[in-house]
Scaffold this active site. Structure first.
Site, PDB file in Angstrom:
ATOM      1  N   GLU A 197       7.913  -7.665  -4.673  1.00 59.04           N
ATOM      2  CA  GLU A 197       9.209  -6.989  -4.588  1.00 59.04           C
ATOM      3  C   GLU A 197      10.003  -7.337  -3.332  1.00 59.04           C
ATOM      4  O   GLU A 197      10.585  -6.445  -2.691  1.00 59.04           O
ATOM      5  CB  GLU A 197       8.976  -5.478  -4.674  1.00 59.04           C
ATOM      6  N   HIS A 229       8.214  -2.966 -12.891  1.00 60.58           N
ATOM      7  CA  HIS A 229       7.400  -2.543 -11.746  1.00 60.58           C
ATOM      8  C   HIS A 229       8.068  -2.966 -10.429  1.00 60.58           C
ATOM      9  O   HIS A 229       8.268  -2.143  -9.533  1.00 60.58           O
ATOM     10  CB  HIS A 229       5.997  -3.161 -11.875  1.00 60.58           C
ATOM     11  N   GLU A 230       8.433  -4.229 -10.342  1.00 60.66           N
ATOM     12  CA  GLU A 230       8.988  -4.722  -9.072  1.00 60.66           C
ATOM     13  C   GLU A 230      10.324  -4.058  -8.742  1.00 60.66           C
ATOM     14  O   GLU A 230      10.593  -3.731  -7.586  1.00 60.66           O
ATOM     15  CB  GLU A 230       9.137  -6.246  -9.081  1.00 60.66           C
ATOM     16  N   HIS A 266       9.972  -0.749  -7.122  1.00 56.28           N
ATOM     17  CA  HIS A 266       9.670  -0.764  -5.684  1.00 56.28           C
ATOM     18  C   HIS A 266      10.931  -0.627  -4.820  1.00 56.28           C
ATOM     19  O   HIS A 266      10.829  -0.256  -3.651  1.00 56.28           O
ATOM     20  CB  HIS A 266       8.962  -2.065  -5.291  1.00 56.28           C
ATOM     21  N   GLU A 298       2.237   1.705  -4.396  1.00 63.60           N
ATOM     22  CA  GLU A 298       1.860   1.185  -5.711  1.00 63.60           C
ATOM     23  C   GLU A 298       1.598   2.281  -6.745  1.00 63.60           C
ATOM     24  O   GLU A 298       1.910   2.105  -7.915  1.00 63.60           O
ATOM     25  CB  GLU A 298       0.644   0.253  -5.583  1.00 63.60           C
ATOM     26  N   ASP A 301      -6.469  -6.982   2.505  1.00 61.48           N
ATOM     27  CA  ASP A 301      -6.651  -7.779   1.289  1.00 61.48           C
ATOM     28  C   ASP A 301      -8.043  -7.603   0.682  1.00 61.48           C
ATOM     29  O   ASP A 301      -8.238  -7.832  -0.504  1.00 61.48           O
ATOM     30  CB  ASP A 301      -6.396  -9.266   1.569  1.00 61.48           C
ATOM     31  N   TYR A 326      -3.053   1.642  -7.524  1.00 63.61           N
ATOM     32  CA  TYR A 326      -2.092   1.679  -8.623  1.00 63.61           C
ATOM     33  C   TYR A 326      -2.472   2.769  -9.629  1.00 63.61           C
ATOM     34  O   TYR A 326      -1.661   3.627  -9.967  1.00 63.61           O
ATOM     35  CB  TYR A 326      -2.079   0.340  -9.387  1.00 63.61           C
TER      36      TYR A 326
HETATM   37  N1  BES Z   1       3.557  -5.495  -4.010  1.00 64.39           N
HETATM   38  C1  BES Z   1       2.733  -5.924  -5.067  1.00 64.39           C
HETATM   39  C2  BES Z   1       2.042  -7.219  -4.781  1.00 64.39           C
HETATM   40  C3  BES Z   1       1.183  -7.201  -3.543  1.00 64.39           C
HETATM   41  C4  BES Z   1       0.480  -6.079  -3.160  1.00 64.39           C
HETATM   42  C5  BES Z   1       1.096  -8.327  -2.779  1.00 64.39           C
HETATM   43  C6  BES Z   1      -0.289  -6.102  -2.004  1.00 64.39           C
HETATM   44  C7  BES Z   1       0.315  -8.346  -1.640  1.00 64.39           C
HETATM   45  C8  BES Z   1      -0.379  -7.221  -1.253  1.00 64.39           C
HETATM   46  C9  BES Z   1       3.512  -6.051  -6.381  1.00 64.39           C
HETATM   47  O1  BES Z   1       4.496  -5.079  -6.534  1.00 64.39           O
HETATM   48  C10 BES Z   1       2.566  -5.829  -7.504  1.00 64.39           C
HETATM   49  O2  BES Z   1       2.064  -4.751  -7.592  1.00 64.39           O
HETATM   50  N2  BES Z   1       2.350  -6.817  -8.350  1.00 64.39           N
HETATM   51  C11 BES Z   1       1.522  -6.675  -9.518  1.00 64.39           C
HETATM   52  C12 BES Z   1       2.414  -6.336 -10.688  1.00 64.39           C
HETATM   53  C13 BES Z   1       1.815  -5.463 -11.719  1.00 64.39           C
HETATM   54  C14 BES Z   1       1.123  -4.245 -11.224  1.00 64.39           C
HETATM   55  C15 BES Z   1       2.864  -5.069 -12.740  1.00 64.39           C
HETATM   56  C16 BES Z   1       0.802  -7.965  -9.756  1.00 64.39           C
HETATM   57  O3  BES Z   1       1.099  -8.953  -9.098  1.00 64.39           O
HETATM   58  O4  BES Z   1      -0.105  -8.006 -10.585  1.00 64.39           O
HETATM   59 ZN    ZN Z   2       3.648  -3.196  -6.881  1.00 62.42          ZN
END
Ligand code: BES
Ligand code: ZN
Length: 639
Positions: free
Chosen positions: A280, A304-305, A308, A327, A385, A393
């Site tokens: 996002e 989803h994005e 955010h 999340e 990470d 989530y």
């Molecule tokens: N912000 C996250 C991606 C992220 C989180 C990157 C933590 C680095 C560290 C993004 O909004 C996300 O949740 N992406 C998900 C989408 C899905 C839940 C719809 C993904 O990439 O799978």
């Molecule tokens: Zn997210």
């Protein structure tokens, strides 16, 4: 407690605005230039400013035009090298000061992936993109790299290829001739951007490649714009996939929450090594190209994005321990929009699909139960990470759903959601702050609501470990029923030795959308592993084993590799590994970690050597972050 992932002294002095002046050098694979911080003093007499950096080559530091002696401390494996810059004495709280740091990124930069032209769609120009969340912005620039500090920024970036940043484009115009009419790949053009809304550092982003823009239809009465960026070869497909839903969902979200604050909401479809489904970045969501399924079934990632924009980019978690505020809230609201724009059954179905992901993540962390918690409580220097999973989530979204139900349903809960966003938008908060606002909001509505809140087992939701949620949740199963019935038929067929005699037909999946096929395959995984003859038949009959939809293909391999000791496991493992690295005839890597990590882990369970050999041969295809995490998963010592 200060952010445990940052070495910066942001509580004593903090950045308000940064100006970046960058050159993108595709030959050297470095970004070079400088960053000018405007900082506000928070504590009288503060003696130094400390920035986070990681693998940056710092060249000089200046304060008000004067070179000063700086100190770059030894590198912490997770937090990087703290950059200490001395300040003039007697600074008073409230005063401001400007600090300039000249530097270059290096080849070890974890935030950036430099792609060769062969790794792009067009195969003609190289490509560069960043991923800063959670703590990689410090590898792009010296920053107070904590989500507790929100900064405005402006930037001038010189490059031979079009540049996109997580900000508003000032020049050249997005809708003008590509690369300002100059020769792409040859002439240097300066791109100017400005981000006037304060954002956390993890939302800084750059992408640079042969990209084009196409605006989405304007929505009446809205002063924001949206559109999509992609390489020219993909722009039609990208426009088709997202143009219907993006503006519609953004407008619907404004009704549910508050007006959109960032002016521009664009999408960028990245090359396949992009390690997430979506990210996002402010004004410019980054997306994996695997969403281009050709049937608009994967737009929930866009929903989803864009959610955010309020939950995360608006109200931000103060530090990684409270990541669920980003999340969990986003997932909860994303699914609420499914209900508003589609049906309550769609919302329920998303929770059904999510519950499988939750169970998988909870199991994955059986040996590290701390990461099964909603609030993690990171130690200083612990890598966020390592804790990244579906837990924040899904536990988060279920927690909010449980609160919604306990407090009396959406009629009661939605006005609260608005109040929550209005109270905290622009701020960074902890779970405690969230909870105390929740109580104070509902106290106004009397004793019953407070009693309802008191009935919540806060401790179990916040700090509970193990494989179950504190409350058994019920979801609308309408959209899952057919998929479950079919899965049960397959399960009941396991004793028949010749699967072609079972009477399954390709048309069994008629009328199933992607999510229903996913639900079918995930339900199959909840039974004991099917015989490999059945799995092969299933894969061919329903065209799952060669599906070009990555979400489906991933679940098929989940079924196929469920029993690592089955006679066919090795052959499925080879297929799965080849698919992930693009050795399946497509040449397309599955860099999204949701796909490549579970596949490599499953292949590893079948044949360790195979997983390590296939990964090692192709590791340059993966983003540095994905590389680091896959190496951990496979027990390879980082190079
Ligand atoms: N912000 C996250 C991606 C992220 C989180 C990157 C933590 C680095 C560290 C993004 O909004 C996300 O949740 N992406 C998900 C989408 C899905 C839940 C719809 C993904 O990439 O799978
Ligand atoms: Zn997210």
């Amino acid at each position: 407690m200060p952010d445990p992932t940052s070495q910066s002294n942001y509580l004593q002095i903090s950045t308000e605005h940064v100006y970046f002046d960058w050159n993108v050098d595709f030959q050297q694979k470095v970004i070079s230039g400088f960053a000018v911080h405007n900082l506000i003093v928070k504590q009288d007499g503060v003696r130094e400013v400390v920035f986070d950096t990681a693998d940056l080559a710092v060249e000089s530091a200046e304060i008000h035009g004067q070179i000063v002696a700086y100190e770059l401390k030894p590198k912490d494996a997770v937090m990087g090298s703290a950059l200490h810059i001395p300040l003039p004495s007697d600074l008073k709280s409230g005063s401001s000061i400007s600090v300039k740091v000249t530097y270059k990124t290096t080849k070890d930069c974890t935030a950036l992936q430099w792609l060769e032209k062969e790794q792009t769609q067009g195969k003609t120009f190289p490509y560069l993109f960043s991923q800063c969340q959670p703590i990689y912005a410090r590898a792009l620039a010296p920053l107070q790299d904590t989500s507790s500090v929100k900064i405005k920024y402006s930037a001038k970036v010189k490059s031979v290829l079009p540049v996109l940043l997580s900000a508003i484009r000032k020049s050249p115009p997005s809708e003008g001739p590509a690369h300002d009419g100059k020769t792409i790949g040859k002439d240097v053009v300066t791109y100017s951007y400005e981000q006037p809304v304060p954002i956390p550092s993890y939302l800084l982003a750059i992408a640079c490649g042969n990209v084009r823009y196409r605006p989405f239809p304007k929505i009446d009465g809205k002063d924001w714009t949206c559109g999509v960026w992609a390489e020219p070869e993909l722009i039609d497909a990208a426009y088709w996939e997202f143009s219907e839903d993006t503006g519609r969902f953004l407008a619907a979200e404004e009704e549910v929450v508050t007006p959109y604050r960032f002016g521009v909401y664009d999408l960028l479809v990245l090359p396949p090594s992009f390690p997430y489904g979506g990210m996002e970045n402010a004004c410019l969501t980054f997306l994996t190209p695997t969403l281009l399924a050709g049937d608009r079934t994967l737009v929930d990632v866009v929903v989803h994005e864009l959610t955010h924009s309020w939950f995360g980019n608006g109200v931000t978690h103060a530090e990684a321990s409270h990541f669920w505020l980003n999340e969990g809230w986003t997932t909860y609201i994303e699914r609420l929009l499914q209900q508003v724009l589609h049906s309550p059954a769609h919302r329920g179905f998303s929770f059904v699909i999510g519950s499988k992901a939750l169970t998988d993540s909870l199991k994955e962390y059986s040996d590290r139960p701390k990461y099964q918690r909603l609030i993690i409580g990171f130690e200083r220097g612990e890598d966020p990470d390592e804790a990244y999973s579906s837990v924040p989530y899904e536990k988060g979204a279920n927690f909010l759903l449980h609160l919604e139900r306990t407090l009396g349903g959406l009629d009661v809960f939605l006005p609260y959601v608005k109040d929550y966003v209005n109270t905290f938008i622009g701020k960074s908060i902890t779970t405690e702050q969230w909870k105390s606002h929740l109580y104070s909001y509902f106290e106004k509505y009397g004793h019953d609501k407070v009693k309802a809140l008191d009935s919540i087992d806060w401790n179990a939701w916040f700090y509970g470990e193990g494989l179950e949620l504190p409350v058994k949740m019920e979801y609308d199963l309408t959209l899952a029923e057919q998929a479950y019935t079919l899965a049960e038929r397959w399960n009941n067929s396991r004793d028949t030795s010749d699967p072609s005699q079972l009477g399954f037909k390709a048309s069994d999946l008629k009328g199933f959308d992607t999510n229903q096929i996913i639900a079918f395959l995930e339900r199959l995984q909840s039974y004991s592993a099917l015989p490999s003859t059945h799995v092969s038949h299933l894969g061919k009959l329903y065209q799952l084993s060669d599906s070009s939809n990555a979400e489906i293909r991933l679940r098929f391999y989940g079924v196929a590799l469920a029993d690592p000791s089955s006679p066919a496991a090795k052959s499925f493992a080879i297929d799965a590994a080849n698919w992930v690295v693009g050795d399946d005839g497509t040449g397309v890597v599955k860099g999204r970690m949701k796909f490549c990590r579970p596949v490599f882990r499953a292949v590893h369970r079948v044949d360790q050597k195979l997983s390590v050999a296939v990964f090692s041969k192709s590791k340059d295809a993966f983003h540095p972050i994905a590389r680091k995490l896959i190496e951990k998963d496979l027990g390879i010592n980082a190079s």
